[in-house]
Design an enzyme around this catalytic site. Structure first.
Site, mmCIF file in Angstrom:
data_model
loop_
_atom_site.group_PDB
_atom_site.id
_atom_site.type_symbol
_atom_site.label_atom_id
_atom_site.label_comp_id
_atom_site.label_asym_id
_atom_site.label_seq_id
_atom_site.Cartn_x
_atom_site.Cartn_y
_atom_site.Cartn_z
ATOM 1 C CG HIS A 135 57.951 18.973 20.705
ATOM 2 N ND1 HIS A 135 57.012 18.190 20.435
ATOM 3 C CD2 HIS A 135 58.902 18.684 19.890
ATOM 4 C CE1 HIS A 135 57.275 17.220 19.542
ATOM 5 N NE2 HIS A 135 58.493 17.771 18.977
ATOM 6 C CG ASP A 177 61.871 16.314 19.105
ATOM 7 O OD1 ASP A 177 60.769 15.988 18.785
ATOM 8 O OD2 ASP A 177 62.440 17.402 18.978
ATOM 9 C CG ASP A 183 57.959 18.653 15.419
ATOM 10 O OD1 ASP A 183 57.668 19.067 14.586
ATOM 11 O OD2 ASP A 183 58.931 18.224 15.949
ATOM 12 C CG ASP A 208 61.279 21.895 19.617
ATOM 13 O OD1 ASP A 208 60.121 21.609 19.463
ATOM 14 O OD2 ASP A 208 62.006 21.852 18.459
ATOM 15 C CG HIS A 212 58.045 13.544 15.827
ATOM 16 N ND1 HIS A 212 57.467 13.554 16.589
ATOM 17 C CD2 HIS A 212 58.945 14.767 15.686
ATOM 18 C CE1 HIS A 212 57.815 14.653 17.420
ATOM 19 N NE2 HIS A 212 58.741 15.267 17.023
HETATM 20 ZN ZN LIG Z 1 59.922 16.727 17.414
#
Ligand SMILES: [Zn+2]
Length: 1144
Positions: free
Chosen positions: A170, A172, A284, A421, A565
């Site tokens: 994941h 971000d 998420d 993550d 997000h």
């Molecule tokens: Zn995230």
């Protein structure tokens, strides 16, 4: 059969229409001829001729518009009669399943009735689930938020358990670090290793979601590596899931931006990889919206995974075995919008919460947490490397978790995500994870008596197998309608804080969104005009089409990135927020360049005069944005007797009457329509330097503009003789401490204490408190006086250990406290012919309500604006509350991503913070008599805590972290603006249900008001008139689109051969809105709507013509293109339709 009496008006209308069109064409030709002759005529005479000609065209155009409307109305009534005739059959009456729609449609064609759910016995409505659940949060044992799961060993004897372990990482695009820092420090290495490690063993698999990262990485790798990527994709070892630019937030994002980032990702995938995604992956985002699923389905995805859902809902779904379901739109009675959705059952998407219900066991199968590595297991039992000695025990331990988890689903196929993550960064992590799991899989293979087949898989591998198993077993999945807000991950920790966190940027997001949409449309129209102008289809050499297209692309990508997000949610670290802010800010500035230069070309009467000079732009915007964290400031225009040109762009598809506001250096000014010389109604107000100090150099000029759809209109502003302009009258007051100030230019009087404070126009009247200036009552034209009180309140944070932060709203037990300040507010009332308003200047905010004295929809709502500054506060949140006498019970409605309305129920069994919901553009409460709608220009948290109430959270300042990984509070508050329209509508007692049905829509009036609020006119200022070439207004559409059809975008697609260049193809996106039937739109609405789904593009967009029209998927993937079709197209209510068009 059509009666002669009906046929006649149609024929007459048709003949008239043809006649007017031919006249129009003739005039157009004449105009061109005149232009050619102009070289020999004296300039003055040409000007005169031209303006006379333009006046004539103007008149004809108005006639034509009227006629278009007449024809449309006639056609609609005809089709309506035809429809009721067909439905009625021999009986001749109106009956059958859709009779209610038709009978109501008799007065309001095309409206969508609020229907009761037709869910059947296999359907789940989330509103009902909320009514049902006790929300008691009992301790479930090993699965803390769930229950004990039992099974029999022989349950899989007939059908073996099939396990897909899906490796994921994941990433971000910005959170604790910026997008670029994450890329350099982590993501780059993850993707590099992915290439090496997947290539080592064909059994290994991986999924990837964020195209923003993937495309950045792709641009830095060589052709050999790119081939390797294509090979892995082809072999099904690597799968790109969702394919969005980011994994978007689903609460605050507007559907324009949600779709745009999806299109950007899908278009990138098509161009560079030749693949398209089939499964969605959203593990998420903090709660889930059906608007997102609508877009995914429309883009061709069949399946999806979601994760962050309220723990009590997860438990309920697990008990009912409905964790896998068909997610259907609330307004859709057909399965067309259904998408297969898998909801992860447990607390998180990390390994401890994905292999089965017991995290202390599952953590032992996250081999990245082996002793000596960087992370460990908080449950104190570490993983062990798989060896010959322990393999049986380890395999059985894992199988037990798999089997328990499998009991929560209807099929024996099991999805087990393996990741977290920023995982799989180092080569060694790939080795420990993949090698240890492979040993376990091999062990299962060698022991058929265990009846399990486990392997690495992609999401598509899983869903393919799931659908196969379901169809073999004849099992269908249950149908679910509704949304998954407001999310709680544990206890009373509701994630409703992020609906408002960093409100300054939530508003900046919408500014960029509106700028991007306006620029896309104007740029596409410009290229089409240029091709027509040049006949041969070439662009004008001087016009920097390629540079502009790249600016557009960067704007799309920065808006896309902000939908992440942790971006629009306001949940990133301070420096990351600044990075996002700079991206939004830069994009707005760059897009404005494209907008100005497109407008420049379109406006030139003689196109040969076009030249592009970056250093000397032809026009400037009417305001300046000085920094990413500053509100825009209007530029002061210097006026003289020589006219100064203002160019106004109407980015909406509707003819609109708008108030254009500029700041000038003179208290007297004239505004005329440059084309006709017609003077515009205008007023001059003061520019306030401080609440009680007037600027002596700057004055605000407001005038009423009539703007045809998508038009560029030129106005001339000149300095007028002293006292000739209509100046606003001011009344000021401060309770107990009357202000003292004078103005040489404005008449200022003092309001007597206790004197009633009231404003009104021909549509409604308001009464406000003379002490605070805040709204108290409202009355429509002739209706009764209604109570609508505005107040401001503070929320503090809980005194317990857990306090509010960027994500969570944890208010104190005392609830909201009425805002009070030691100093009473200064109240300023202004009255003018264009608008009148009341401004209340409090210490922490300036609140203004404004009544427009306008025809059309702009005069029907009350504008509310706030500028808020809470930087002096500690752990406080400021809300604006409306208290009305609407008897809505506990029901209210909020929009989901501006795409649809969702019913909410305020429940006493839930804590206060659970009753807050996201609002991106609208909320309303209603009873059988009336509806009170609050339309907003930005996303915020909204609640209706008691009957008649509606409140929005304006800003929050919180000193501490709320333990979700951010490790900081929210203390970077700024001077923040918010803007609304408040609309009270009479429902004529037509509604049956108190509070409303589960599916409701905004009224047509509310839709139009929201459109104007979100896409206001854009004003540009020409430098000086002395060297200005002759300008001619640009009016691409002969009449407004039907008022339920929204031009979502007109987006130029990238050239297939020449990267970074615009193609001739344009994505035409139309959204046909559903609208409410109970409140009839006022007769002053200047647009039509139609009862039938078929529209003709030639009619709709005339005189624009499309050379080719292909319906496509929502992200315009070629694979989804339908064959080229006629101009006749179907637009279903509530649906977005996408077309690939070439404009002539
Ligand atoms: Zn995230």
């Amino acid at each position: 059969m059509m009666k002669r009496s009906q046929l006649l008006p149609v024929l007459v209308g048709g003949v008239f229409c043809v006649a007017v069109v031919s006249l129009y064409r003739m005039l157009e030709l004449m105009q061109r001829a005149e232009l050619k002759q102009s070289k020999v005529k004296p300039a003055g005479q040409v000007d005169e001729d031209l303006s006379r000609l333009q006046l004539k065209i103007d008149k004809l155009e108005r006639l034509l518009n009227d006629n278009n409307r007449l024809v449309a109305t006639l056609r609609d009534s005809l089709l309506l009669r035809k429809a009721s005739w067909d439905k009625g059959g021999q009986g001749g009456g109106v009956n059958g399943s859709s009779n209610s729609v038709l009978s109501r449609a008799g007065t309001l064609p095309g409206c969508r009735l609020a229907e009761k759910m037709k869910d059947g016995k296999n359907g789940v409505q989330l509103l009902d689930v909320y009514d049902l659940l006790p929300f008691d949060n009992p301790d479930g044992g090993a699965w803390k938020q769930g229950f004990d799961i039992s099974y029999l060993d022989n349950m899989w004897d007939d059908q073996p358990l099939e396990v897909f372990v899906v490796p994921h990482s994941h990433n971000d695009p910005g959170w604790l670090k910026t997008f670029d820092s994450y890329y350099e420090d982590q993501t780059k290495h993850i993707l590099n290793n992915m290439l090496i490690k997947l290539s080592e063993d064909s059994r290994r698999k991986m999924i990837w979601a964020e195209i923003s990262y993937f495309s950045k990485w792709w641009s830095g790798i060589d052709e050999q590596k790119r081939d390797a990527v294509r090979r892995l994709l082809g072999a099904g070892q690597l799968e790109l899931v969702t394919g969005g630019w980011v994994m978007a937030d689903e609460a605050n994002s507007h559907y324009f931006a949600l779709l745009d980032q999806l299109m950007e990702g899908h278009q990138w995938m098509q161009r560079h990889l030749g693949v398209r995604p089939s499964s969605g992956w959203a593990i998420d985002p903090f709660g889930h919206s059906p608007s997102m699923t609508y877009l995914l389905k429309g883009a061709g995805l069949q399946d999806m995974v979601i994760q962050r859902v309220h723990y009590a809902v997860k438990k309920h779904f697990a008990q009912q075995q409905t964790l896998e379901f068909l997610w259907r739109q609330s307004w859709d009675s057909s399965p067309r919008s259904d998408i297969t959705c898998h909801m992860m059952p447990f607390y998180s998407y990390d390994v401890p919460h994905t292999c089965g219900p017991n995290p202390s066991v599952c953590c032992q199968f996250d081999f990245h947490r082996l002793p000596g590595r960087r992370v460990n297991c908080p449950w104190k039992i570490s993983p062990q490397p798989i060896t010959e000695q322990n393999i049986r025990e380890r395999a059985l331990l894992l199988l037990d978790q798999y089997r328990q988890k499998s009991r929560l689903f209807r099929s024996p196929v099991l999805l087990v995500p393996l990741g977290d993550d920023f995982r799989f960064m180092e080569a060694s992590e790939w080795d420990v994870q993949f090698n240890n799991y492979q040993k376990l899989f091999d062990y299962f293979d060698q022991h058929p008596e265990l009846h399990v087949k486990a392997r690495f898989g992609t999401l598509s591998d899983y869903f393919l197998s799931l659908h196969k198993r379901l169809s073999t077993a004849g099992t269908t999945l249950p149908m679910v309608q509704g949304d998954f807000f407001t999310y709680a991950d544990r206890d009373d920790h509701y994630w409703s804080g992020y609906f408002t966190s960093r409100p300054f940027y939530k508003r900046l997001d919408r500014t960029l969104e509106a700028t991007l949409r306006a620029t896309e449309i104007l740029f596409s129209l410009t290229l089409a005009e240029m091709r027509r102008f040049r006949d041969a289809g070439h662009l004008v050499a001087d016009f920097p089409a390629r540079d502009h297209f790249q600016r557009l692309t960067a704007g799309r990508r920065n808006l896309g990135l902000f939908q992440h997000h942790d971006a629009i949610t306001g949940t990133a670290r301070d420096p990351v927020v600044v990075d996002y802010g700079n991206r939004l800010f830069r994009s707005i500035l760059n897009l404005r360049q494209v907008l100005r230069s497109s407008a420049h070309w379109l406006l030139l009467l003689d196109k040969s005069q076009y030249n592009h000079d970056q250093s000397k732009p032809f026009m400037e915007m009417d305001d300046v944005m000085s920094a990413q964290d500053a509100l825009p400031q209007k530029t002061t225009l210097t006026l003289s007797e020589e006219p100064r040109s203002l160019v106004v762009f109407n980015p909406t598809e509707q003819l609109c009457t708008s108030v254009i506001s500029v700041v000038v250096d003179s208290p007297d000014a004239n505004v005329v329509d440059a084309e006709t010389g017609r003077p515009m109604t205008a007023q001059i107000s003061a520019v306030w330097v401080e609440p009680s100090r007037v600027s002596t150099e700057a004055f605000q000029l407001d005038f009423v503009a009539e703007l045809p759809p998508l038009s560029l209109v030129v106005y001339h502003v000149t300095k007028a003789s002293v006292g000739s302009s209509h100046r606003v009258h001011y009344t000021v007051s401060r309770h107990g401490n009357p202000p003292t100030f004078k103005s040489e230019h404005f008449q200022v009087s003092h309001l007597k204490a206790d004197a009633p404070l009231s404003l009104g126009n021909k549509h409604f009247q308001i009464w406000s408190s003379s002490e605070t200036g805040l709204l108290q009552k409202l009355r429509l034209q002739s209706g009764p006086v209604r109570q609508v009180q505005v107040s401001f309140l503070w929320y503090g944070t809980s005194s317990a250990k857990d306090k509010s932060g960027a994500y969570l709203f944890l208010p104190g037990a005392e609830g909201a406290q009425l805002y009070s300040s030691s100093e009473p507010p200064l109240v300023r009332v202004s009255r003018g012919p264009v608008f009148s308003d009341i401004t209340s200047c409090f210490k922490h905010f300036t609140h203004k309500v404004r009544v427009y004295h306008l025809e059309g929809h702009a005069g029907r709502s009350l504008e509310i604006s706030n500028t808020v500054d809470i930087r002096s506060e500690v752990n406080r949140e400021l809300v604006m509350r409306l208290v009305s006498d609407v008897t809505n019970g506990n029901r209210f409605y909020t929009d989901l991503n501006s795409f649809q309305m969702q019913q909410r129920r305020t429940l006493a069994k839930l804590p206060l913070q659970a009753n807050f919901y996201p609002m991106s553009s609208a909320a309303f409460i209603q009873d059988s008599m009336s509806r009170l709608s609050l339309l907003s220009a930005q996303s915020q948290a909204v609640a209706a805590l008691r009957p008649g109430e509606l409140e929005v959270v304006l800003d929050r300042r919180l000193q501490q972290d709320d333990n979700r990984g951010l490790s900081q509070g929210v203390t970077d508050n700024k001077l923040t603006a918010s803007l609304y329209q408040l609309l009270l509508e009479d429902r004529g007692g037509g509604a049956q249900e108190v509070g409303g049905a589960s599916v409701e829509h905004l009224s047509l009036l509310a839709h139009l008001t929201s459109l104007s609020l979100c896409h206001p006119p854009i004003t540009m200022v020409a430098h000086s008139n002395s060297q200005l070439p002759k300008l001619s207004p640009f009016r691409p559409l002969r009449s407004s689109l039907p008022c339920d059809v929204h031009l979502l975008n007109l987006r130029t697609l990238e050239d297939a051969q020449e990267a970074g260049s615009p193609s001739q193809e344009v994505a035409l996106l139309l959204h046909r809105k559903g609208f409410d039937c109970s409140s009839a739109p006022p007769s002053s609405l200047q647009c039509t709507w139609s009862v039938h789904e078929e529209v003709n593009f030639d009619d709709l967009f005339a005189p624009l013509r499309f050379r080719s029209v292909r319906r496509s998927g929502l992200t315009l993937l070629r694979e989804q293109d339908e064959p080229e079709s006629a101009q006749q197209q179907q637009l279903r209510p509530m649906e977005i339709s996408a077309f690939r068009v070439e404009m002539d």
